[in-house]
Write a protein that holds these residues in place. Structure first.
Motif, mmCIF file in Angstrom:
data_model
loop_
_atom_site.group_PDB
_atom_site.id
_atom_site.type_symbol
_atom_site.label_atom_id
_atom_site.label_comp_id
_atom_site.label_asym_id
_atom_site.label_seq_id
_atom_site.Cartn_x
_atom_site.Cartn_y
_atom_site.Cartn_z
ATOM 1 N N ASP A 116 -0.624 16.889 -40.336
ATOM 2 C CA ASP A 116 -0.839 15.605 -39.659
ATOM 3 C C ASP A 116 -0.371 15.660 -38.208
ATOM 4 O O ASP A 116 -1.081 15.230 -37.287
ATOM 5 N N ALA A 117 0.838 16.164 -37.992
ATOM 6 C CA ALA A 117 1.409 16.185 -36.640
ATOM 7 C C ALA A 117 0.642 17.150 -35.744
ATOM 8 O O ALA A 117 0.350 16.842 -34.583
ATOM 9 N N ALA A 118 0.307 18.316 -36.296
ATOM 10 C CA ALA A 118 -0.431 19.291 -35.488
ATOM 11 C C ALA A 118 -1.788 18.734 -35.084
ATOM 12 O O ALA A 118 -2.243 18.921 -33.950
ATOM 13 N N ALA A 119 -2.449 18.039 -36.003
ATOM 14 C CA ALA A 119 -3.776 17.492 -35.720
ATOM 15 C C ALA A 119 -3.723 16.539 -34.530
ATOM 16 O O ALA A 119 -4.508 16.659 -33.576
ATOM 17 N N LEU A 120 -2.797 15.602 -34.556
ATOM 18 C CA LEU A 120 -2.708 14.616 -33.478
ATOM 19 C C LEU A 120 -2.304 15.267 -32.163
ATOM 20 O O LEU A 120 -2.880 14.981 -31.110
ATOM 21 N N ALA A 121 -1.330 16.156 -32.229
ATOM 22 C CA ALA A 121 -0.849 16.780 -30.991
ATOM 23 C C ALA A 121 -1.962 17.589 -30.328
ATOM 24 O O ALA A 121 -2.175 17.485 -29.114
ATOM 25 N N VAL A 122 -2.681 18.381 -31.114
ATOM 26 C CA VAL A 122 -3.705 19.252 -30.523
ATOM 27 C C VAL A 122 -4.916 18.431 -30.073
ATOM 28 O O VAL A 122 -5.486 18.679 -29.011
ATOM 29 N N LYS A 123 -5.286 17.407 -30.849
ATOM 30 C CA LYS A 123 -6.400 16.571 -30.412
ATOM 31 C C LYS A 123 -6.094 15.914 -29.063
ATOM 32 O O LYS A 123 -6.984 15.744 -28.225
ATOM 33 N N ALA A 124 -4.833 15.571 -28.856
ATOM 34 C CA ALA A 124 -4.439 14.982 -27.570
ATOM 35 C C ALA A 124 -4.220 16.051 -26.497
ATOM 36 O O ALA A 124 -3.734 15.743 -25.405
ATOM 37 N N GLY A 125 -4.585 17.311 -26.809
ATOM 38 C CA GLY A 125 -4.559 18.361 -25.794
ATOM 39 C C GLY A 125 -3.232 19.072 -25.617
ATOM 40 O O GLY A 125 -3.025 19.760 -24.617
ATOM 41 N N ASN A 126 -2.344 18.909 -26.591
ATOM 42 C CA ASN A 126 -1.027 19.518 -26.486
ATOM 43 C C ASN A 126 -0.889 20.752 -27.360
ATOM 44 O O ASN A 126 -1.542 20.860 -28.404
ATOM 45 N N ALA A 127 0.012 21.643 -26.985
ATOM 46 C CA ALA A 127 0.523 22.639 -27.923
ATOM 47 C C ALA A 127 1.646 21.962 -28.711
ATOM 48 O O ALA A 127 2.368 21.121 -28.173
ATOM 49 N N VAL A 128 1.762 22.323 -29.997
ATOM 50 C CA VAL A 128 2.787 21.696 -30.820
ATOM 51 C C VAL A 128 3.716 22.765 -31.367
ATOM 52 O O VAL A 128 3.279 23.848 -31.757
ATOM 53 N N VAL A 129 5.003 22.472 -31.322
ATOM 54 C CA VAL A 129 6.001 23.359 -31.924
ATOM 55 C C VAL A 129 6.652 22.586 -33.060
ATOM 56 O O VAL A 129 7.260 21.538 -32.843
#
Lengths: 426, 426
Positions: B144-157
């Motif tokens: 869930d968190a990765a999906a939102l972060a990447v859709k908003a153009g971010n890298a997620v850790v």
């Protein structure tokens, strides 16, 4: 836990310890959140009138601060920042009236819609609550910051520098008087008396602060980053670059570099580094160097081959804000290298390219990561007044909450108001 | 400074130390900021397909985590949060597809205008950059968190709990594979392998994080508040109140209290305290107590006079989130007292009033300080999906940046793009 005494003898001091001060700020913030615009504007115009009427008291307090700073050996820049003049007091009053003229952000309906189940949802703008401001020498920040915070419906707790204590105390006293006259709580404006480092640290961790805005140099920002446990907005770091592209109009580039560096070198949106495309360096560097009379240039090796009189630029020169008549200069092979240099050294404030090339302009706008990116314009435009956003409490270089000039809206939050007729979730 | 080794043997582990991991995240973030929506959506739908195709691997890894947790004596709630089932994997995949269906916030022009000097100003939405997420047992947060972060153009850790390490590692591996297949950097999704407390603290201070979102209970949030030096969004504390006013429709009040408390007691928008106006307490309390079968009530003295079987509510009962079938109950003299109680104990999440009285409703909406205030509706509606805002990474209870459900926009920032033809400041 009432151990944090903060010197009640200070003029304008409001409480014997930070916890009590915090409680008073919270109480005031509740009343301010419901205050009408008319009362908030009466506070602002009333404070402006008081500053003018009682100007001599303010100037006398300031003269004591300046004399003490001189005795303590403060340098010319510090003294200039500290010094108030009749013109500067008039500017403060004008600033208060300008904030009164701005629209009230509180109550603005940001968005609203009706859900399939009939629930009516509104997102409305509300004050943050208690705003803390920690700042350095300039006493005008006292009035400017209080004006914006209170107009946005917040109580403000101010922590200025010890060197400006008498000036700030006098200004705070007038602001509190104006608040009372306008029917607002006096505690709309509270000041933390100057104290030792421990007091500052306690302030940065005062739980009632909904937001802390530091206004000052690197050391202050570093302390805030290290010690603050309350939400903060980092502001004012400006290691700004101007990149003169291969396809630049060199006359325009010269005018922009000179303006960005020299129009007011001591502020955060002044340029600190000039990057020049290798193909135009031989033509442009001698020309801009001649135009930058009185500015000390330091450069990389390629710059110094073209301008032999220029001293060497260290890593530190490219990393720091000179905030004065000094400019670091580098030659780059292409746009890519210019953007890589900026990505490495930028503080994310304002970055400019001078070019007639569409693709270079669009790539710079898209890829450079800063609060403001400019094409063919001086970095000096990046402030609230110039951009038409009204008075600002600072220029945010962080990405959360607000980026760029921080005006009234930056001092607000939102809340959802949801109205139903008994809806429950299934 | 490469001392912070984090266990490279962990499945999905991407780097031997946090600094290297951070550098890789920054590099990925630069590429992601320019990624087109089509590629980001291909990542999301591709990841959904992979989760379904390779479900058995995910479930097998999860079974190992669950078995280890059982051996370690985890309680039923913890095991339930940890456990994945075919249905839960399907939900994760559905969640990824739902985010793909949402509009891309990046590039949205938030505002734009032309200045008197001809400068054209646009404020455009951009990714934050590198988003950190630290969370507890639920492995679905990984997707869930990765999906939102990447859709908003971010890298997620991502930094999940040690107990879910195998499940998270498996999910991260699939996400990275999907990123590569979609032409995005694999390092769009990075995981910090589980480590000791020192590792967590280092993560909370990793300078490359543009934003850190903690998802978890009080202990985690307290650690974040104490140690984080990067910008954070505090989320998920929900000590929510329902206030039943003198003028309430008592049938509606009963339905709302039962729904807010029992529809899903383990979540942050469930009610934890019921406040009842003294004038209706004698009628309402026995009625609602009967309707709250299976819920343990604790009450103040006035409640216990009406409901003698109810145990005493301590200060701590009113202050805490039970997150289970327990409800603190108090009787108040009036709206004022109800709002004072809420101001004292609320975590600023969701607060509801049940009333037919216009003035009481409007005062509650205006004066109660929370992310959401509701009139005649269950607190359970305060989540991104229910409010029509799309998937959420959490519900912010802070006032800076985002308040309430955090969707795609909460994972973005803005920047000013300023276009000129050589303007300089005079």
């Amino acid at each position: 836990m009432r151990a944090r005494r903060v010197g009640a003898e200070y003029p304008g001091a409001m409480a014997e310890d930070l916890d009590e001060l915090g409680e008073r700020a919270v109480t005031a913030a509740r009343a301010l959140a419901r205050a009408r615009r008319a009362a908030k504007d009466a506070f602002l115009t009333g404070a402006a009138a008081l500053l003018e009427e009682r100007r001599e008291e303010v100037l006398a307090a300031n003269a004591q601060d300046v004399a003490a700073a001189e005795t303590a050996g403060a340098d010319a820049t510090a003294l200039d920042r500290l010094r108030l003049t009749p013109a500067r007091v008039a500017q403060m009053a004008e600033g208060l009236r300008a904030v009164a003229a701005q629209a009230d952000p509180v109550g603005e309906v940001v968005a609203g819609w009706v859900l399939p189940n009939g629930l009516r949802v509104s997102q409305v703008r509300v004050p943050l609550g208690v705003v803390g401001v920690v700042y350095e020498n300039r006493p005008n920040v006292t009035a400017d910051a209080a004006a914006l915070a209170v107009k946005a419906g917040n109580a403000v707790v101010l922590r200025g520098s010890s060197a400006a204590a008498r000036s700030n105390g006098q200004i705070v006293e007038l602001l509190r008087l104006a608040a009372a006259k306008a029917g607002l709580p006096e505690d709309a404006v509270l000041a933390v008396p100057p104290g030792d480092h421990e007091t500052v640290r306690a302030f940065l961790q005062l739980p009632v602060l909904d937001c802390l805005v530091p206004r000052g140099g690197r050391q202050l920002l570093a302390a805030v980053r290290q010690y603050a446990t309350v939400p903060t907005i980092i502001d004012g770091e400006g290691n700004c670059h101007v990149y003169v592209d291969r396809a630049a109009d060199l006359a325009m580039a010269e005018a922009i570099v000179v303006n960005a560096k020299t129009q007011r070198p001591s502020v955060c949106n002044a340029a600190e580094t000039l990057l020049v495309h290798a193909e135009v360096a031989e033509t442009f560097l001698p020309r801009v160097a001649a135009a930058l009379q009185g500015v000390e240039l330091v450069g990389d090796e390629r710059v110094r081959r073209i301008l032999p009189g220029v001293g060497p630029a260290s890593e530190e020169d490219f990393a720091q804000e000179f905030l004065g008549p000094k400019l670091a200069v580098g030659v780059v092979d292409d746009l890519e290298q210019a953007m890589a240099h900026i990505a490495r050294y930028s503080t994310g404030h304002s970055e400019a390219i001078v070019t007639e090339d569409l693709r270079a302009a669009e790539r710079f706008l898209a890829e450079v990561d800063a609060a403001a990116v400019l094409v063919n314009a001086s970095t000096r435009f990046v402030d609230g007044g110039e951009l038409g956003l009204g008075a600002e409490i600072g220029i945010s270089t962080q990405k959360l909450h607000v980026r760029g000039p921080m005006g009234l809206r930056a001092l607000t939050s939102v809340k959802y108001q949801i109205r139903g007729e008994g809806q429950v979730r299934s």
